[in-house]
Design a protein around this motif. Structure first.
Motif, PDB file in Angstrom:
ATOM      1  N   GLY A 107      -8.426 100.016 -42.931  1.00  0.00           N
ATOM      2  CA  GLY A 107      -9.513 100.216 -41.957  1.00  0.00           C
ATOM      3  C   GLY A 107      -9.900  98.869 -41.391  1.00  0.00           C
ATOM      4  O   GLY A 107      -9.059  97.972 -41.224  1.00  0.00           O
ATOM      5  N   PHE A 108     -11.205  98.703 -41.116  1.00  0.00           N
ATOM      6  CA  PHE A 108     -11.678  97.397 -40.637  1.00  0.00           C
ATOM      7  C   PHE A 108     -12.689  96.844 -41.630  1.00  0.00           C
ATOM      8  O   PHE A 108     -13.626  97.550 -42.026  1.00  0.00           O
ATOM      9  N   ASN A 109     -12.459  95.603 -42.022  1.00  0.00           N
ATOM     10  CA  ASN A 109     -13.283  94.948 -43.036  1.00  0.00           C
ATOM     11  C   ASN A 109     -14.643  94.607 -42.445  1.00  0.00           C
ATOM     12  O   ASN A 109     -14.752  93.749 -41.558  1.00  0.00           O
ATOM     13  N   LEU A 110     -15.691  95.304 -42.918  1.00  0.00           N
ATOM     14  CA  LEU A 110     -17.025  95.150 -42.336  1.00  0.00           C
ATOM     15  C   LEU A 110     -17.549  93.731 -42.478  1.00  0.00           C
ATOM     16  O   LEU A 110     -18.189  93.198 -41.559  1.00  0.00           O
ATOM     17  N   HIS A 111     -17.259  93.083 -43.595  1.00  0.00           N
ATOM     18  CA  HIS A 111     -17.749  91.710 -43.797  1.00  0.00           C
ATOM     19  C   HIS A 111     -17.175  90.761 -42.742  1.00  0.00           C
ATOM     20  O   HIS A 111     -17.894  89.970 -42.138  1.00  0.00           O
ATOM     21  N   VAL A 112     -15.877  90.869 -42.494  1.00  0.00           N
ATOM     22  CA  VAL A 112     -15.211  89.976 -41.539  1.00  0.00           C
ATOM     23  C   VAL A 112     -15.729  90.211 -40.119  1.00  0.00           C
ATOM     24  O   VAL A 112     -16.100  89.282 -39.401  1.00  0.00           O
ATOM     25  N   VAL A 113     -15.818  91.489 -39.733  1.00  0.00           N
ATOM     26  CA  VAL A 113     -16.280  91.810 -38.369  1.00  0.00           C
ATOM     27  C   VAL A 113     -17.741  91.395 -38.194  1.00  0.00           C
ATOM     28  O   VAL A 113     -18.119  90.812 -37.176  1.00  0.00           O
ATOM     29  N   ALA A 114     -18.551  91.630 -39.238  1.00  0.00           N
ATOM     30  CA  ALA A 114     -19.977  91.277 -39.145  1.00  0.00           C
ATOM     31  C   ALA A 114     -20.158  89.770 -39.024  1.00  0.00           C
ATOM     32  O   ALA A 114     -20.968  89.288 -38.212  1.00  0.00           O
ATOM     33  N   ALA A 115     -19.388  89.005 -39.781  1.00  0.00           N
ATOM     34  CA  ALA A 115     -19.531  87.544 -39.713  1.00  0.00           C
ATOM     35  C   ALA A 115     -19.201  87.054 -38.301  1.00  0.00           C
ATOM     36  O   ALA A 115     -19.892  86.197 -37.752  1.00  0.00           O
ATOM     37  N   HIS A 116     -18.187  87.643 -37.702  1.00  0.00           N
ATOM     38  CA  HIS A 116     -17.817  87.287 -36.320  1.00  0.00           C
ATOM     39  C   HIS A 116     -18.940  87.670 -35.348  1.00  0.00           C
ATOM     40  O   HIS A 116     -19.367  86.882 -34.513  1.00  0.00           O
ATOM     41  N   GLU A 117     -19.435  88.909 -35.491  1.00  0.00           N
ATOM     42  CA  GLU A 117     -20.479  89.386 -34.568  1.00  0.00           C
ATOM     43  C   GLU A 117     -21.750  88.571 -34.702  1.00  0.00           C
ATOM     44  O   GLU A 117     -22.391  88.235 -33.712  1.00  0.00           O
ATOM     45  N   PHE A 118     -22.126  88.238 -35.931  1.00  0.00           N
ATOM     46  CA  PHE A 118     -23.341  87.439 -36.120  1.00  0.00           C
ATOM     47  C   PHE A 118     -23.149  86.046 -35.514  1.00  0.00           C
ATOM     48  O   PHE A 118     -24.111  85.437 -35.043  1.00  0.00           O
ATOM     49  N   GLY A 119     -21.912  85.568 -35.469  1.00  0.00           N
ATOM     50  CA  GLY A 119     -21.650  84.316 -34.752  1.00  0.00           C
ATOM     51  C   GLY A 119     -22.043  84.450 -33.290  1.00  0.00           C
ATOM     52  O   GLY A 119     -22.720  83.580 -32.728  1.00  0.00           O
ATOM     53  N   HIS A 120     -21.670  85.567 -32.678  1.00  0.00           N
ATOM     54  CA  HIS A 120     -22.075  85.825 -31.284  1.00  0.00           C
ATOM     55  C   HIS A 120     -23.594  85.937 -31.177  1.00  0.00           C
ATOM     56  O   HIS A 120     -24.205  85.408 -30.248  1.00  0.00           O
ATOM     57  N   ALA A 121     -24.216  86.637 -32.142  1.00  0.00           N
ATOM     58  CA  ALA A 121     -25.673  86.854 -32.102  1.00  0.00           C
ATOM     59  C   ALA A 121     -26.425  85.532 -32.216  1.00  0.00           C
ATOM     60  O   ALA A 121     -27.596  85.435 -31.835  1.00  0.00           O
ATOM     61  N   LEU A 122     -25.737  84.522 -32.738  1.00  0.00           N
ATOM     62  CA  LEU A 122     -26.354  83.189 -32.855  1.00  0.00           C
ATOM     63  C   LEU A 122     -26.068  82.323 -31.643  1.00  0.00           C
ATOM     64  O   LEU A 122     -26.607  81.225 -31.507  1.00  0.00           O
ATOM     65  N   GLY A 123     -25.162  82.792 -30.768  1.00  0.00           N
ATOM     66  CA  GLY A 123     -24.869  82.054 -29.544  1.00  0.00           C
ATOM     67  C   GLY A 123     -23.470  81.480 -29.466  1.00  0.00           C
ATOM     68  O   GLY A 123     -23.121  80.801 -28.492  1.00  0.00           O
ATOM     69  N   LEU A 124     -22.628  81.736 -30.475  1.00  0.00           N
ATOM     70  CA  LEU A 124     -21.266  81.185 -30.463  1.00  0.00           C
ATOM     71  C   LEU A 124     -20.355  82.029 -29.580  1.00  0.00           C
ATOM     72  O   LEU A 124     -20.449  83.255 -29.531  1.00  0.00           O
ATOM     73  N   LYS A 125     -19.450  81.319 -28.894  1.00  0.00           N
ATOM     74  CA  LYS A 125     -18.436  82.004 -28.077  1.00  0.00           C
ATOM     75  C   LYS A 125     -17.123  82.069 -28.851  1.00  0.00           C
ATOM     76  O   LYS A 125     -17.052  81.585 -29.986  1.00  0.00           O
ATOM     77  N   HIS A 126     -16.097  82.610 -28.239  1.00  0.00           N
ATOM     78  CA  HIS A 126     -14.799  82.703 -28.919  1.00  0.00           C
ATOM     79  C   HIS A 126     -14.117  81.335 -29.020  1.00  0.00           C
ATOM     80  O   HIS A 126     -14.365  80.448 -28.223  1.00  0.00           O
TER      81      HIS A 126
END
Ligand SMILES: COc1ccc(S(=O)(=O)[C@H](CC(=O)O)C(F)F)cc1
Ligand SMILES: [Zn+2]
Length: 159
Positions: A107-126
């Protein structure tokens, strides 16, 4: 829109609004908590969980059209999205509940996806660095707890 480039504070609040049925709530809490902790360890930021009222980062598992301009797309494709820092929808993080959220390699690892998304929520880009947590494509092999040095540098440039 309400989005800025960064939060103008170091204490950032979050609240879980809607859960997925794929995992026990306690597991979702743990996976999301540890995803916040990845950024807290690498920066001067502190994250405080709220159980009522409005929080900076409102987290929910939703499907298809869910009230913002970015409807999800069913299984696979877009897994999640997060708004950049700001008032109102700013920081809010949505996970597509048409995905199968897991703790491991299937499936999709929630921890990995969340860490990435929270990076965006903090203002980080790709990032263009495949080792970075902010690399645009999902890889089940990556452990989100190992932030690339570039991610640590970027969050500390921003805050
Ligand atoms: C590693 O974490 C993620 C990688 C890719 C995604 S995504 O495929 O959902 C991405 C959304 C995003 O980059 O946050 C796509 F544009 F939809 C989400 C989390
Ligand atoms: Zn992304």
């Amino acid at each position: 829109n309400a989005q800025g480039t960064r939060w103008n504070k170091n204490i950032i609040t979050y609240r879980y609004l809607l859960y997925t049925r794929d995992l026990p709530r306690s597991t979702v809490d743990f996976l999301l908590e540890t995803a916040f902790r990845v950024w807290a360890r690498a920066s001067s930021l502190t994250f405080v969980r709220m159980h009522s009222h409005n929080a900076d980062i409102m987290v929910e598992f939703v499907t298809s059209d869910h009230g913002d301009l970015y409807p999800f797309d069913g299984p696979r494709g877009t897994l999640a999205h997060a708004f950049g820092p700001g008032l109102g929808v700013g920081g809010d993080t949505h996970f597509d509940d048409d995905e199968r959220w897991t703790t491991g390699k299937t499936g999709f690892n929630l921890h990995v996806v969340a860490a990435h998304e929270f990076g965006h929520a903090l203002g980080l880009k790709h990032s263009r660095n495949p080792e970075s947590l902010m690399y645009p494509t999902y890889k089940s092999s990556r452990g989100a707890s190992l932030l690339a040095s570039e991610d640590v540098a970027n969050i500390n440039t921003l805050y």
